[in-house]
Design a protein around this motif. Structure first.
Motif, PDB file in Angstrom:
ATOM      1  N   ALA A  90      12.421  -1.526  36.569  1.00 25.33           N
ATOM      2  CA  ALA A  90      11.613  -1.559  37.792  1.00 25.33           C
ATOM      3  C   ALA A  90      12.509  -1.797  39.007  1.00 25.33           C
ATOM      4  N   ILE A  91      13.501  -2.649  38.847  1.00 22.66           N
ATOM      5  CA  ILE A  91      14.444  -2.916  39.938  1.00 22.66           C
ATOM      6  C   ILE A  91      15.259  -1.668  40.235  1.00 22.66           C
ATOM      7  N   ARG A  92      15.727  -0.988  39.200  1.00 27.33           N
ATOM      8  CA  ARG A  92      16.517   0.230  39.415  1.00 27.33           C
ATOM      9  C   ARG A  92      15.698   1.298  40.126  1.00 27.33           C
ATOM     10  N   ALA A  93      14.422   1.416  39.777  1.00 29.79           N
ATOM     11  CA  ALA A  93      13.560   2.400  40.442  1.00 29.79           C
ATOM     12  C   ALA A  93      13.396   2.062  41.918  1.00 29.79           C
ATOM     13  N   ALA A  94      13.196   0.795  42.234  1.00 29.25           N
ATOM     14  CA  ALA A  94      13.060   0.387  43.637  1.00 29.25           C
ATOM     15  C   ALA A  94      14.381   0.591  44.373  1.00 29.25           C
TER      16      ALA A  94
END
Length: 132
Positions: A90-94
């Motif tokens: 989720a962090i990588r997507a953001a």
């Protein structure tokens, strides 16, 4: 403005897909304290939702960087503190919404037992260097 130099895989070091092993630059250092998933009024964004929390944290990072006349292109290091390492996608997507794959900073990810409030799933801090 001088651009940070990114070295994704120094000789003898296995390449990393999600960050650069080394980033160096000359200029003014900008340190952004760990940002939490809070809106401008201090309300939690995304209770129990790592993707929503990550988007808010990166939005807060963007605002903090802008306050110092910096942007994500100037970021040389991100540090992720997560209550569950499973939140990293989720962090990588953001992050991908703000930082191109060819401009990835150095990074560290640390799973912690807890953050300052139990509803926070992550906290992210940044170091940037703005060209001399």
């Amino acid at each position: 403005m001088s651009e940070p130099t990114r070295i994704p895989a120094p000789d003898g070091v296995a390449p990393a897909a999600q960050y650069a092993h080394v980033v160096h630059a000359r200029g003014r250092l900008v340190a952004v304290s760990g940002q939490l998933p809070l809106d401008a009024e201090g309300r939690l964004v995304g209770a129990g939702d790592p993707a929503a929390q990550a988007r808010q944290v990166f939005d807060n990072l963007r605002r903090c960087l802008a306050a110092a006349d910096a942007g994500f292109d100037d970021v040389v290091k991100l540090t992720y503190f997560v209550t569950d390492i499973a939140h990293l996608p989720a962090i990588r997507a953001a992050r991908a919404a703000h930082i191109a794959d060819d401009r990835l900073p150095a990074a560290s990810a640390v799973q912690v037992a807890a953050l300052v409030r139990p509803e926070f799933l992550m906290e992210i801090e940044a170091l940037a260097v703005v060209g001399a």
